[in-house]
Design an enzyme around this catalytic site. Structure first.
Site, PDB file in Angstrom:
ATOM      1  CD1 TRP A 210     -10.982  27.810  36.167  1.00 18.32           C
ATOM      2  CD2 TRP A 210      -9.831  28.328  34.322  1.00 18.32           C
ATOM      3  NE1 TRP A 210     -11.895  28.027  35.145  1.00 18.32           N
ATOM      4  CE2 TRP A 210     -11.204  28.345  34.010  1.00 18.32           C
ATOM      5  CE3 TRP A 210      -8.917  28.614  33.303  1.00 18.32           C
ATOM      6  CZ2 TRP A 210     -11.692  28.645  32.728  1.00 18.32           C
ATOM      7  CZ3 TRP A 210      -9.391  28.917  32.030  1.00 18.32           C
ATOM      8  CH2 TRP A 210     -10.756  28.927  31.757  1.00 18.32           C
TER       9      TRP A 210
ATOM     10  CG  ASP B 199      -6.846  33.086  37.833  1.00 15.42           C
ATOM     11  OD1 ASP B 199      -7.693  34.002  37.878  1.00 15.42           O
ATOM     12  OD2 ASP B 199      -6.879  32.162  36.996  1.00 15.42           O
TER      13      ASP B 199
ATOM     14  CE  LYS C 117     -15.024  33.381  34.173  1.00 16.18           C
ATOM     15  NZ  LYS C 117     -13.749  32.766  34.523  1.00 16.18           N
TER      16      LYS C 117
HETATM   17  C1  LIG Z   1     -12.718  32.173  33.621  1.00 18.28           C
HETATM   18  C2  LIG Z   1     -11.407  31.933  34.246  1.00 18.28           C
HETATM   19  C3  LIG Z   1     -10.204  32.046  33.536  1.00 18.28           C
HETATM   20  C4  LIG Z   1     -10.181  32.359  32.054  1.00 18.28           C
HETATM   21  O1  LIG Z   1     -10.426  33.679  31.826  1.00 18.28           O
HETATM   22  P1  LIG Z   1     -10.391  34.296  30.358  1.00 18.28           P
HETATM   23  O2  LIG Z   1     -10.985  35.642  30.571  1.00 18.28           O
HETATM   24  O3  LIG Z   1     -11.217  33.422  29.467  1.00 18.28           O
HETATM   25  O4  LIG Z   1      -8.981  34.367  29.931  1.00 18.28           O
HETATM   26  C5  LIG Z   1      -9.021  31.833  34.194  1.00 18.28           C
HETATM   27  N1  LIG Z   1      -8.994  31.561  35.503  1.00 18.28           N
HETATM   28  C6  LIG Z   1     -10.123  31.440  36.228  1.00 18.28           C
HETATM   29  C7  LIG Z   1     -10.034  31.131  37.678  1.00 18.28           C
HETATM   30  C8  LIG Z   1     -11.353  31.624  35.623  1.00 18.28           C
HETATM   31  O5  LIG Z   1     -12.484  31.517  36.342  1.00 18.28           O
END
Ligand SMILES: *Cc1c(COP(=O)(O)O)cnc(C)c1O
Length: 360
Positions: free
Chosen positions: A102, A172, A196
Site C-alpha cells: 500500500w 493512511d 475495512k
Molecule cells: C484497502 C486499502 C487501500 C485502498 O483503499 P480503496 O478504498 O480501495 O481506495 C489503501 N490503503 C490501505 C492501507 C488499504 O488497506
C-alpha cells in the site's frame, strides 16, 4: 439464516447489531417514512445523522478542535493523489516510508505530483518490518512525511508514532483506524477508506489539521479540495449518505463497547490467540517481525502450499470465509477487524490445529 465468520480484508465484517438496526430502520428511519437512502442530504433528518456521526468520530478519537473531520469519496487510493494536491503547499517534494504494497501505491501516485523521497524502506526485510525511526533519512524541506500505518496485505503495523518534528505526519490508516486510541495531535493528516474497519465502501474519512488546508494546487478538483469540503461540512457534492449513516451506527457501537481503549484490548486478545498458535505451530507460519505484527491483518503460510486449497475448502465448510491471502503474497490472511468476534478467532485456531494434526 446462517452468518459466517468473515475474515475478508475489505469490504469486511460489520457488527451484527448494526446490521440488524439498519434492517429495522430500512423502510422508515425514526418515523420519517423514508429509508436513509432516500433522504435529501440537505434535509434535517440526514443533517442530524451526519452531525451525529461526525461528533461520535471526534469523541472516539478525541480529535482536537483545530482538526477538520471530512467525509469524502474516492477511497484511500483517491487520497494518494488528493493528499499531495492539497498538502504540497508550493513545496517540491514529500517523504514517504515504504513498508509494503500500500505504501508502494502511495509512492507511485505521489510521483505524479511531486518529488518523492523514499526516506526509509523495508525492502531488505522483504517488507516484514517497519524500518526503525532512527534509520529514516528525512528531508527537512519536505511538505509532509507519509506512512501506511497498517500494511493490510503484508500484515505490518506501526506500534509507535514516528516523530517527524515540524514536518506534518500523514498516515493512511485505512485498515487500522479505530482499532485503538490514536494521538491525533501527532499527525497532520489521517485518512482511510471506511470499508475495512468502519462501514460500507464509498466513504473516505479525512482528519486534517486546519492550518494545512487552503493551499490546494489550483487544478485540484473542488470535490477533492479539503478547504472547500471543510467550508461546506463535507457537502460540496452529495456525500455517500447511506455509508455515513452506517458508519455512525458503528461509531455508536464502538462507544457502547467502551471506546477505543476497550477495542484495543479486545483486538490485542484476538490477535494474540492467532499469533501464539502460529508461533507454536510447525506447520503454519507468519513471516513478520514480532514487534511490527499487525493486530488487524494476519498473513500466514502453510508448510506446503499444495495444501492451500484443501485448507480453504475445509474452512469454508466450517463457516469461515475469505481466508485466501492477497494474490501478490499468496498463502492465507485472516483479517481481525473490530467487528470480528473472539469466537471467530477461536474457531479459526481450532480448525488450524485440526488441520495441522491431519496434515502436519
Ligand atoms: C484497502 C486499502 C487501500 C485502498 O483503499 P480503496 O478504498 O480501495 O481506495 C489503501 N490503503 C490501505 C492501507 C488499504 O488497506
Amino acid at each position: 439464516m446462517t452468518r459466517v465468520f468473515n475474515f475478508s480484508a475489505g469490504p469486511a465484517v460489520l457488527p451484527e447489531t448494526v446490521l440488524r438496526q439498519a434492517a429495522d430502520e430500512m423502510l422508515d428511519w425514526h418515523g420519517s417514512g423514508m429509508s436513509v437512502m432516500e433522504m435529501s442530504h440537505r434535509g434535517k433528518e440526514f443533517i442530524a445523522i451526519h452531525a451525529e456521526a461526525e461528533a461520535l468520530l471526534r469523541e472516539l478519537l478525541a480529535v482536537p478542535a483545530n482538526y477538520k473531520v471530512l467525509f469524502m469519496q474516492g477511497g484511500a487510493i483517491g487520497e494518494n493523489a488528493i493528499v499531495p494536491m492539497n498538502l504540497l503547499r508550493g513545496k517540491a517534494g514529500a517523504d514517504y516510508i515504504h513498508t509494503g504494497e500500500w505504501s508502494k501505491k502511495s509512492i507511485a501516485e505521489a510521483k505524479r505530483y511531486c518529488k518523492v523521497n523514499v526516506a526509509a524502506s523495508a525492502e531488505a526485510s522483504g517488507f516484514t518490518s517497519v524500518p526503525p525511526r532512527e534509520s529514516w533519512k528525512l528531508d527537512a524541506e519536505a511538505a509532509y512525511v507519509h506512512i501506511c500505518a497498517n500494511e493490510t496485505i503484508g500484515g505490518v503495523e506501526y506500534h509507535f508514532t514516528p516523530d517527524t518534528g515540524a514536518v506534518p505526519l500523514v498516515a493512511d490508516m485505512s485498515s487500522n483506524i479505530l482499532s485503538r486510541p490514536v494521538d491525533v495531535a501527532r499527525y497532520g493528516l489521517i485518512y482511510g477508506g471506511a470499508q475495512k474497519n468502519i462501514g460500507p465502501a464509498g466513504l473516505t474519512i479525512v482528519i486534517v489539521r486546519d492550518d494545512l488546508i487552503g493551499h490546494a494546487h489550483p487544478l485540484t478538483p473542488s470535490a477533492f479540495d479539503y478547504q472547500q469540503q471543510a467550508a461546506n461540512d463535507s457537502m460540496l457534492n452529495t456525500p455517500p449518505t447511506y455509508a455515513i449513516y452506517i458508519a455512525g451506527l458503528v461509531f455508536r457501537w464502538i462507544k457502547g463497547r467502551g471506546g477505543l481503549a476497550a477495542m484495543a484490548e479486545h483486538n490485542r486478545a484476538k490477535a494474540a490467540l492467532l499469533y501464539d498458535y502460529l508461533d507454536r505451530s510447525a506447520f503454519f507460519r507468519n513471516p513478520v517481525a514480532k514487534a511490527d505484527r499487525s493486530l488487524m491483518n494476519v498473513p500466514f503460510k502453510l508448510k506446503d502450499e499444495m495444501l492451500d486449497d484443501a485448507f480453504l475448502k475445509g474452512a469454508q465448510a466450517r463457516g469461515m470465509v475469505q481466508l485466501k491471502g492477497h494474490r501478490s503474497v499468496g498463502g492465507m490472511r485472516a483479517s481481525l477487524y473490530n467487528a470480528m468476534p473472539v469466537e471467530g478467532v477461536q474457531a479459526l485456531v481450532a480448525y488450524m490445529k485440526e488441520f495441522e494434526s491431519q496434515h502436519g
